[in-house]
Design a protein around this motif. Structure first.
Motif, PDB file in Angstrom:
ATOM      1  N   GLY A 112      -0.596  -3.938  -0.104  1.00 23.39           N
ATOM      2  CA  GLY A 112      -1.900  -3.912   0.549  1.00 23.39           C
ATOM      3  C   GLY A 112      -2.616  -5.250   0.433  1.00 23.39           C
ATOM      4  N   LEU A 113      -2.581  -5.849  -0.750  1.00 24.72           N
ATOM      5  CA  LEU A 113      -3.209  -7.158  -0.937  1.00 24.72           C
ATOM      6  C   LEU A 113      -2.501  -8.233  -0.107  1.00 24.72           C
TER       7      LEU A 113
ATOM      8  N   ALA B  84      -4.198   7.488 -15.026  1.00 23.36           N
ATOM      9  CA  ALA B  84      -5.470   7.061 -14.439  1.00 23.36           C
ATOM     10  C   ALA B  84      -5.336   5.694 -13.769  1.00 23.36           C
ATOM     11  N   VAL B  85      -4.667   4.756 -14.436  1.00 24.85           N
ATOM     12  CA  VAL B  85      -4.510   3.412 -13.877  1.00 24.85           C
ATOM     13  C   VAL B  85      -3.650   3.447 -12.625  1.00 24.85           C
ATOM     14  N   GLU B  86      -2.548   4.183 -12.653  1.00 21.52           N
ATOM     15  CA  GLU B  86      -1.640   4.182 -11.512  1.00 21.52           C
ATOM     16  C   GLU B  86      -2.213   4.927 -10.316  1.00 21.52           C
ATOM     17  N   ILE B  87      -2.977   5.980 -10.561  1.00 20.37           N
ATOM     18  CA  ILE B  87      -3.660   6.640  -9.445  1.00 20.37           C
ATOM     19  C   ILE B  87      -4.651   5.672  -8.804  1.00 20.37           C
ATOM     20  N   THR B  88      -5.346   4.922  -9.646  1.00 19.17           N
ATOM     21  CA  THR B  88      -6.320   3.948  -9.132  1.00 19.17           C
ATOM     22  C   THR B  88      -5.642   2.883  -8.278  1.00 19.17           C
ATOM     23  N   VAL B  89      -4.515   2.333  -8.753  1.00 17.54           N
ATOM     24  CA  VAL B  89      -3.856   1.263  -7.986  1.00 17.54           C
ATOM     25  C   VAL B  89      -3.211   1.810  -6.719  1.00 17.54           C
ATOM     26  N   VAL B  90      -2.702   3.045  -6.757  1.00 14.71           N
ATOM     27  CA  VAL B  90      -2.109   3.643  -5.555  1.00 14.71           C
ATOM     28  C   VAL B  90      -3.176   3.893  -4.496  1.00 14.71           C
ATOM     29  N   VAL B  91      -4.293   4.482  -4.897  1.00 13.54           N
ATOM     30  CA  VAL B  91      -5.365   4.772  -3.944  1.00 13.54           C
ATOM     31  C   VAL B  91      -5.917   3.476  -3.354  1.00 13.54           C
ATOM     32  N   THR B  92      -6.133   2.483  -4.223  1.00 15.35           N
ATOM     33  CA  THR B  92      -6.640   1.191  -3.746  1.00 15.35           C
ATOM     34  C   THR B  92      -5.638   0.531  -2.804  1.00 15.35           C
ATOM     35  N   GLY B  93      -4.369   0.518  -3.197  1.00 14.89           N
ATOM     36  CA  GLY B  93      -3.347  -0.083  -2.363  1.00 14.89           C
ATOM     37  C   GLY B  93      -3.180   0.615  -1.035  1.00 14.89           C
ATOM     38  N   PHE B  94      -3.235   1.935  -1.038  1.00 11.94           N
ATOM     39  CA  PHE B  94      -3.112   2.705   0.200  1.00 11.94           C
ATOM     40  C   PHE B  94      -4.285   2.407   1.139  1.00 11.94           C
ATOM     41  N   ALA B  95      -5.474   2.298   0.556  1.00 11.41           N
ATOM     42  CA  ALA B  95      -6.649   1.968   1.364  1.00 11.41           C
ATOM     43  C   ALA B  95      -6.534   0.586   2.000  1.00 11.41           C
ATOM     44  N   LEU B  96      -5.790  -0.307   1.321  1.00 10.79           N
ATOM     45  CA  LEU B  96      -5.599  -1.658   1.844  1.00 10.79           C
ATOM     46  C   LEU B  96      -4.423  -1.762   2.811  1.00 10.79           C
ATOM     47  N   GLY B  97      -3.670  -0.677   2.956  1.00 10.18           N
ATOM     48  CA  GLY B  97      -2.541  -0.691   3.884  1.00 10.18           C
ATOM     49  C   GLY B  97      -1.180  -0.615   3.241  1.00 10.18           C
ATOM     50  N   GLY B  98      -1.126  -0.389   1.930  1.00 11.14           N
ATOM     51  CA  GLY B  98       0.161  -0.238   1.248  1.00 11.14           C
ATOM     52  C   GLY B  98       0.851   1.056   1.628  1.00 11.14           C
ATOM     53  N   THR B  99       2.177   1.088   1.489  1.00 12.19           N
ATOM     54  CA  THR B  99       2.979   2.238   1.916  1.00 12.19           C
ATOM     55  C   THR B  99       3.122   3.261   0.799  1.00 12.19           C
TER      56      THR B  99
END
Length: 254
Positions: A81-82, A192-207
């Motif tokens: 996503g980044l 908690a950390v991995e849910i945060t990075v997945v949600v953030t990444g998905f919002a940015l366009g990550g698969t």
């Protein structure tokens, strides 16, 4: 009065025997030290080979998951996503994020090892190199094959890297540091950390997809299997150990 006569030849033979025995003991001691040094050098060479082989394989296996298009590991969802928003390659983003996470170790009082720094520098480069030569998979057969190969090879890379015992990856150190500072369990902190990075990444366009789910449920068991396969025999007492870690508590995350 009896007179005891000691022939000088007997003294000479006795002295010569002692000298031979001492010489033999000295030679055996020297051979033992050389054997130990040779064993330590061989063990260190194996550990370094596992470390860098595991890191390269980790980057390559992550690239296969990217090419499958069926979902990435939690942190790579964020990296992808980044990358889409910055124009940087995924490997460069992975390296930059790893360096930033490593800086967070300072307030958490975590101590990096050779493996920690190498993790930041090697995995991203290996990922970009693999993405440069491996095209996107087309068709469900190739996509599923790439996904399965990526997950299994990722597990093998995890076993290689962690069994080398050169310190955890930067993201693992973040998890264990937060665990120590907050008192929360490692599992809860990681979730908690991995849910945060997945949600953030998905919002940015990550698969996010099937590969993300399969990775989440299979990487732990795969890592444990390969940790046993690639386990390095412990060093003998008195030998020098370089940056030994705790292999069974740290599962590599990019």
């Amino acid at each position: 009065m009896a007179v005891h006569y000691h022939h000088p030849r007997g003294h000479f033979l006795s002295r010569q025997s002692r000298q031979l025995r001492q010489s033999r003991q000295l030679r055996q001691s020297r051979q033992l030290r050389q054997s130990r040094r040779s064993g330590q050098s061989g063990r260190l060479a194996r550990r370094l080979t596992q470390l860098y082989g595991g890191l390269v394989l980790y980057g390559a296996s992550s690239a296969l998951l990217v090419r499958s298009g069926l979902g990435l590991e939690p942190w790579n969802v964020l990296h992808q996503g980044l990358a889409e928003h910055t124009g940087l390659s995924m490997g460069v983003v992975l390296t930059v994020v790893g360096a930033v996470v490593l800086l967070l170790w300072i307030p958490l009082r975590q101590r990096p090892g050779l493996g920690t720094v190498s993790n930041v520098l090697v995995i991203g480069a290996a990922m970009d190199a693999t993405l440069g030569v491996v095209p996107d998979a087309h068709g469900w057969t190739l996509r599923i094959a790439a996904m399965v190969a990526g997950i299994v090879l990722n597990g093998a890379a995890t076993g290689l890297y962690i069994a080398a015992r050169f310190g955890p990856g930067p993201r693992d150190g973040l998890m264990t540091g937060l665990n120590r500072c907050t008192g929360l369990s490692v599992r809860l902190v990681r979730t908690a950390v991995e849910i945060t990075v997945v949600v953030t990444g998905f919002a940015l366009g990550g698969t996010v997809g099937l590969g993300t789910l399969l990775y989440a449920v299979s990487i732990g068991p795969l890592a444990q299997v390969f940790l046993r396969v690639f386990a390095v025999p412990p060093a003998p007492d008195g030998s020098t150990v370089v940056a030994a870690g705790q292999p069974r508590r740290a599962i590599l995350r990019r």
